[in-house]
Design an enzyme around this catalytic site. Structure first.
Site, PDB file in Angstrom:
ATOM      1  N   HIS A  55       0.815  -1.206   0.000  1.00 26.01           N
ATOM      2  CA  HIS A  55       0.000   0.000   0.000  1.00 26.01           C
ATOM      3  C   HIS A  55       0.854   1.264   0.000  1.00 26.01           C
ATOM      4  O   HIS A  55       0.502   2.257  -0.637  1.00 26.01           O
ATOM      5  CB  HIS A  55      -0.921  -0.010   1.222  1.00 26.01           C
ATOM      6  CG  HIS A  55      -1.942   1.077   1.218  1.00 26.01           C
ATOM      7  ND1 HIS A  55      -3.139   0.972   0.544  1.00 26.01           N
ATOM      8  CD2 HIS A  55      -1.958   2.296   1.803  1.00 26.01           C
ATOM      9  CE1 HIS A  55      -3.843   2.069   0.712  1.00 26.01           C
ATOM     10  NE2 HIS A  55      -3.165   2.892   1.469  1.00 26.01           N
ATOM     11  N   HIS A 104     -10.028   2.757   0.061  1.00 25.74           N
ATOM     12  CA  HIS A 104     -10.132   2.259   1.438  1.00 25.74           C
ATOM     13  C   HIS A 104     -10.988   0.997   1.385  1.00 25.74           C
ATOM     14  O   HIS A 104     -12.016   0.890   2.057  1.00 25.74           O
ATOM     15  CB  HIS A 104     -10.735   3.317   2.366  1.00 25.74           C
ATOM     16  CG  HIS A 104      -9.945   3.505   3.617  1.00 25.74           C
ATOM     17  ND1 HIS A 104     -10.514   3.612   4.865  1.00 25.74           N
ATOM     18  CD2 HIS A 104      -8.606   3.575   3.823  1.00 25.74           C
ATOM     19  CE1 HIS A 104      -9.566   3.775   5.778  1.00 25.74           C
ATOM     20  NE2 HIS A 104      -8.402   3.750   5.164  1.00 25.74           N
TER      21      HIS A 104
END
Length: 749
Positions: A55, A104
């Site tokens: 990420h 998200h």
């Protein structure tokens, strides 16, 4: 803790460390040991694990993302590009606009409300950190099958989280998408976009320079929420056998964030910061290492001065916590007192936690004892880079050979009417007002266009009417059939949506949602989509300003469809000249712009009527897209069209139905000679739009299209209270409205 943590690490090389549990591979752990010349301390291991996560480090995608720089088109409007918290473009009159879209996804499946809410909070802080006032948000969403029981759990929570956080911040939600597909069943996509406005001279960057300058952490206290969120939760495939990892989902407080926004903007106005970074993924590990790495020196941090919500947190947990509503600023010593004074005024906790040094190391201390001593670039910017193997999947040829054009078509006008109603009422094409009505679209008073318009639009300058438009698009079904073309179709649709509202497209941000990079088939999809997007942006002259890569979006070994979401930002000189989608004036003439072919691969019709995915997606002609955009922008500016709607999912009939329902007027449609009514109404050929032209402007509009070589065919007129396809069928607006608006509430009741 020993008296000297660093020395202890040097003297105990064989101590077992939990590197695998923190998401590191063995070769990555060995590389950390090589960099440091010893085993890492626990705090160092924590920092490297989160910052080297997929990420944060983009370790599997970097080699492909470089194309966005290598193929970047010349564009004088680009002020800040890839590498900062968000891209910045010049929109004229001394104004700059910053925008970015991020994901998200995994947190929103585990805790839908908080996952989505903190996604909004994080992207808003990215925009704030650039020096801008956030002015609008958008949310491209993907969920599993609309009738699946778990969708009833995830979707309402996600929507409530987006609305709850954004509404409390006082930010209008002006657009986005909601798409349903079984491939997202265990892995919804919750992407969030924010737009911010500032003057050119107010741009701020994330760097820590100037020895002796203070490092100030301000905002909420640090708690135990979000620990390992990016390294464990967002960088790993979901598996039913693993724990739900609830502590890894952050908890948001929008009222704290609102105070943080106003406090930060006042600090900016008084020019009190030399560098600034928000705390999002990887928390303090990210903020300290990235600020130091991008600056000209080192940094010393006293970690025990960090304000805590939980006094039992260990140093490692403090460094990994992703508690929300926090920022980190670099402030010159003589400005610290005023900085703290403003924070106190806004009831924002602010603490000097360290200072910039003239060295080259990031040094972190805990109650006087050094626990971190690392070169900051190795943490923030020199993580692993993988050239993952990739290969066209064996099943791709068979998928493309399963041609959607061979599917049974309606044999009678009655069947065609029935299938049109089925398409416009299907969850993906039905009205999303049940969702969007939960968002405040008009707070701040500058919203010009919002859902269900083609693009969201906000006014930037009240005096001149300067504004910006933003649209997000992405079609995972197209990208599954052909990732290269699918990415370009997403770009083309967002580009077309912005132009249809009258704004000139300037730049893009993207959120690239894919499965596991350890699967060669997924990496092939990613490589192809990235290549397609880079080539498309070069052709259209719209540089990539930044964005996000979200990998490991799969449950077990089943990946989502490759889903590149593209956000296009455009500028309009005067928002009073914007073009809405609604047909509001009887007698206006309807023109179809562009060419229609038999293109049903990945279409709404093939999905809704036949539950089929196969064949090839619509062809992409980016030069035609550019020409269409020029026509739409010129026609809007010169008052030649009163409404315009791009054609995409569901084809012409979907656009006509939406425009009729939006404007409250019906339409009589004539099928041109030589074309099958079914193809005319439901094909999803790209590069098309339908426009409503006042009769007084018809000759001027036709001449402009003819002179520029854009096919423009008169197909009907705004009239009556039904959509009447002459010689085929008619459907009253009341029946269409019921079909279009009842679906989502019915599924979620």
């Amino acid at each position: 803790m020993t008296l000297d943590t660093i020395k202890h690490a040097e003297q105990t090389p064989d101590v077992q460390q939990p590197w695998a549990e923190l998401g590191l591979k063995q070769d990555e752990y060995e590389r950390i040991r090589t960099i440091l010349g010893r085993r890492p301390t626990g705090a160092e291991l924590a920092m490297y694990s989160v910052m080297w996560s997929e990420h944060c480090s983009y370790k599997s995608s970097k080699v492909h993302l470089r194309q966005f720089g290598e193929k970047a088109p010349e564009n004088d409007a680009l002020l800040v590009g890839i590498g900062e918290n968000a891209g910045v473009v010049d929109v004229g009159q001394g104004y700059a606009v910053t925008f970015k879209v991020e994901s998200h996804n995994h947190p929103s499946y585990i805790e839908p409300y908080q996952g989505a809410a903190t996604g909004v909070g994080g992207i808003v802080r990215d925009i704030l950190a650039m020096g801008a006032r956030p002015v609008a948000v958008m949310d491209p969403l993907r969920f599993g099958a609309a009738d699946h029981p778990d969708t009833k759990r995830v979707l309402p929570g996600v929507v409530a989280g987006i609305g709850g956080y954004g509404n409390c911040l006082g930010l209008p939600n002006i657009g986005g998408e909601v798409v349903f597909d079984p491939c997202y069943q265990g892995n919804p996509l919750v992407n969030a976009l924010c737009v911010g406005v500032m003057k050119h001279e107010d741009i701020h960057l994330a760097k820590a320079s100037g020895a002796g300058n203070k490092v100030i952490l301000y905002g909420a206290r640090t708690g135990g929420d979000g620990i390992g969120g990016v390294s464990v939760l967002a960088s790993e495939t979901f598996d039913d056998t693993k724990p739900t990892k609830r502590p890894a989902v952050q908890v948001g407080d929008p009222f704290q964030e609102k105070l943080l926004i106003e406090c930060t903007l006042e600090i900016f106005r008084e020019k009190l910061v030399a560098g600034i970074q928000d705390l999002g993924g990887a928390g303090l590990s990210c903020a300290t290492s990235e600020l130091a790495s991008a600056g000209s020196g080192g940094m010393r941090v006293e970690l025990d001065t960090v304000p805590l919500r939980d006094a039992s947190l260990s140093p490692e947990e403090i460094l990994m916590s992703e508690s929300q509503e926090r920022m980190c600023a670099i402030v010159e010593p003589d400005k610290v007192a005023r900085f703290l004074e403003i924070c106190e005024k806004w009831d924002v906790i602010a603490t000097v936690i360290g200072e910039v040094t003239d060295g080259e190391r990031l040094e972190i201390f805990w109650h006087g004892e050094q626990i971190v001593d690392v070169p900051p670039r190795t943490v923030a910017h020199e993580g692993p880079v993988y050239e993952r193997p990739y290969a066209r999947p064996e099943w791709q040829d068979a998928l493309q050979a399963d041609d959607a054009n061979k599917l049974p078509r309606p044999a009678t006008p009655a069947e065609l009417r029935e299938q049109v109603l089925k398409v416009v009422s299907a969850p993906n094409q039905a009205s999303k007002s049940w969702i969007t009505d939960q968002y405040d679209r008009f707070v701040q008073g500058n919203t010009v266009l919002a859902q269900p318009e083609d693009s969201g639009m906000v006014r930037v300058d009240e005096e001149t009417g300067l504004g910006v438009a933003v649209a997000t698009d992405g079609n995972g079904r197209y990208a599954k059939l052909d990732p290269y073309a699918g990415a370009q179709l997403a770009l083309a649709e967002a580009y077309r949506n912005v132009a249809a509202s009258g704004a000139k497209p300037l730049a893009i941000s993207d959120c690239l949602n894919f499965g596991s990079p350890e699967d060669p088939a997924v990496m092939w999809q990613f490589a192809e989509a990235t290549r397609g997007l880079a080539d498309g942006c070069l052709t259209l002259g719209t540089p990539v300003t930044g964005g996000n890569v979200s990998l490991y979006n799969q449950t077990g070994d089943v990946a989502i469809h490759p889903t590149p979401v593209v956000a296009v930002l455009g500028v309009i000189d005067d928002v009073a000249r914007r073009t809405p989608i609604g047909f509001a004036d009887e007698g206006h003439l309807l023109y179809l712009l562009g060419d229609t072919d038999e293109e049903f691969g990945g279409s709404a019709w093939s999905q809704t009527v036949h539950d089929h995915l196969g064949g090839l997606p619509p062809k992409v002609d980016l030069e035609r897209e550019r020409l269409l955009a020029e026509i739409l922008i010129s026609a809007s500016r010169d008052g030649m069209v009163d409404a315009a709607h791009d054609l995409s999912d569901g084809g012409l009939i979907q656009a006509v139905v939406e425009s009729c329902l939006r404007g409250g007027k019906g339409a009589r449609i004539v099928v041109p000679d030589g074309i099958d009514p079914f193809v005319f109404l439901l094909s999803e050929s790209a590069g098309r739009a339908v426009v409503a032209v006042p009769r007084s402007e018809e000759l001027r509009f036709k001449d402009m299209c003819g002179a520029r070589g854009l096919p423009a065919v008169r197909i009907g007129v705004v009239d009556g209270d039904a959509v009447d396809v002459q010689g085929q069928f008619g459907i009253p607006l009341a029946e269409l409205r019921e079909a279009h608006e009842a679906t989502i509430p019915g599924l979620l009741a």
